[in-house]
Design an enzyme around this catalytic site. Structure first.
Site, short mmCIF file in Angstrom:
data_model
loop_
_atom_site.label_atom_id
_atom_site.label_comp_id
_atom_site.label_asym_id
_atom_site.label_seq_id
_atom_site.Cartn_x
_atom_site.Cartn_y
_atom_site.Cartn_z
N HIS A 81 0.86 -1.20 0.00
CA HIS A 81 0.00 0.00 0.00
C HIS A 81 0.89 1.23 0.00
O HIS A 81 2.10 1.15 0.10
CB HIS A 81 -0.97 -0.02 1.19
CG HIS A 81 -0.34 0.06 2.54
ND1 HIS A 81 0.44 -0.95 3.07
CD2 HIS A 81 -0.39 1.03 3.51
CE1 HIS A 81 0.84 -0.61 4.28
NE2 HIS A 81 0.37 0.58 4.57
N HIS A 103 4.58 -4.51 10.95
CA HIS A 103 4.97 -3.81 12.16
C HIS A 103 5.14 -4.76 13.34
O HIS A 103 4.48 -5.80 13.40
CB HIS A 103 3.92 -2.76 12.55
CG HIS A 103 3.84 -1.59 11.63
ND1 HIS A 103 4.61 -0.46 11.79
CD2 HIS A 103 3.08 -1.37 10.52
CE1 HIS A 103 4.32 0.41 10.82
NE2 HIS A 103 3.40 -0.13 10.04
N ASP A 162 -0.34 -3.97 6.30
CA ASP A 162 -0.94 -3.41 7.51
C ASP A 162 -2.41 -3.81 7.62
O ASP A 162 -3.24 -3.01 8.11
CB ASP A 162 -0.81 -1.89 7.51
CG ASP A 162 0.58 -1.42 7.90
OD1 ASP A 162 1.45 -2.27 8.13
OD2 ASP A 162 0.79 -0.18 7.95
N ASP A 218 5.73 4.90 5.15
CA ASP A 218 6.59 3.98 5.91
C ASP A 218 6.68 2.60 5.25
O ASP A 218 7.40 1.73 5.74
CB ASP A 218 6.13 3.85 7.35
CG ASP A 218 4.71 3.31 7.51
OD1 ASP A 218 3.87 3.58 6.64
OD2 ASP A 218 4.45 2.61 8.51
N HIS A 219 6.00 2.43 4.11
CA HIS A 219 6.08 1.19 3.36
C HIS A 219 6.68 1.38 1.96
O HIS A 219 7.05 0.39 1.33
CB HIS A 219 4.70 0.54 3.25
CG HIS A 219 4.21 0.00 4.56
ND1 HIS A 219 4.18 -1.35 4.84
CD2 HIS A 219 3.77 0.64 5.67
CE1 HIS A 219 3.72 -1.52 6.08
NE2 HIS A 219 3.47 -0.32 6.59
N HIS A 251 1.35 3.97 1.94
CA HIS A 251 1.84 4.77 3.07
C HIS A 251 3.37 4.92 3.04
O HIS A 251 4.08 3.97 2.72
CB HIS A 251 1.39 4.15 4.40
CG HIS A 251 -0.05 4.38 4.69
ND1 HIS A 251 -0.75 3.68 5.65
CD2 HIS A 251 -0.95 5.26 4.15
CE1 HIS A 251 -2.00 4.11 5.68
NE2 HIS A 251 -2.15 5.06 4.78
N HIS A 283 -7.58 -0.47 5.47
CA HIS A 283 -6.49 0.37 5.96
C HIS A 283 -6.22 1.44 4.91
O HIS A 283 -6.21 2.64 5.22
CB HIS A 283 -5.26 -0.50 6.20
CG HIS A 283 -4.09 0.23 6.78
ND1 HIS A 283 -4.09 0.73 8.06
CD2 HIS A 283 -2.87 0.53 6.26
CE1 HIS A 283 -2.94 1.33 8.29
NE2 HIS A 283 -2.18 1.22 7.22
#
Length: 245
Positions: free
Chosen positions: A58, A173, A135, A62-63, A60, A116
């Site tokens: 996805h 995570h 996530d 942080d990915h 985001h 998400h």
């Protein structure tokens, strides 16, 4: 029979895990959700591997934050959800429900798992009993509903629950300890959760990771995977969002 995939957990940022995945037969290597580049480039180099592909679940940051630097260093091809192409950028191959993608002879089915984010995908290597859930499904938890509804996430949980119990789950995570504290409140009579939390607390005290998990373990201890309805999942998700235990 192809050789087993080699999967390396690489901690990035504050609590993210990116996954370095290597096919020893073909020599192909890919990374799932590079939150930052250098730890993954270093982990690959230490093993004599070159990253050929990046698979994003996805959009985001942080990915996907390490995408550009890995591409610059290795020329890797980028795969990601077609529905989030505009947010990720530089996707070479967009994927969605019903597609399949391969690393050497190892084939993964693409599952669209919204909630998400609405374009979120998971990669399921059925023959390897491995799934990368980003996530959506966590150890004893599920992702926050930033873009979707409880019904979206409940549908994802039903799909995950139908997978073989031995399927190993690689998520994005290290949230297991905090998820487990809420799980104890959501299902206070669940002895399996209490027993698992004892193991989790010991592992974290020793500085050890708690991921991967398995579908079987989640069926026994994850209050979101165990939710009986979308309404119950929504209630639990709202409670977890404000939980401070």
């Amino acid at each position: 029979m192809p050789s087993a995939l080699e999967i390396v957990r690489v901690p990035v940022l504050s609590d993210n895990y990116s996954w370095l995945v290597h096919d020893p037969d073909s020599g192909a290597t890919m990374v799932i959700d590079p939150g930052e580049a250098q730890p993954l480039l270093d982990a690959a180099a230490a093993r004599g591997w070159t990253i050929n592909e990046i698979w994003n679940t996805h959009w985001h940051p942080d990915h996907v934050g390490g995408n550009a630097a890995i591409v610059a260093a290795t020329g890797a091809k980028v795969l990601g959800p077609e529905a989030e192409r505009a947010k990720i950028g530089a996707i070479d191959q967009g994927v969605a429900e019903g597609d399949s993608v391969s690393l050497g002879q190892h084939r993964a089915a693409v599952m669209t798992v919204p909630g998400h984010t609405q374009g979120h995908v998971a990669y399921h290597f059925a023959d390897d009993a491995v799934i990368f859930t980003g996530d959506t499904l966590f150890a004893m938890g599920c992702g926050r509903l930033f873009e979707g509804t409880p019904a979206d996430m409940f549908g994802n949980m039903r799909r995950y629950a139908e997978l073989p119990e031995e399927t190993r789950v690689f998520c994005g995570h290290e949230y297991t300890q905090s998820n487990g504290r809420y799980a104890l409140v959501a299902e206070p009579e669940n002895q399996a959760i209490r027993e698992r939390m004892a193991r989790v607390d010991a592992a974290r005290a020793a500085g050890e990771a708690t991921i991967p998990t398995s579908i079987g373990e989640e069926l026994a201890t994850n209050p979101f995977l165990r939710a009986a309805s979308a309404e119950q999942l929504g209630e639990r998700r709202a409670a977890k969002d404000s939980f401070r235990g």
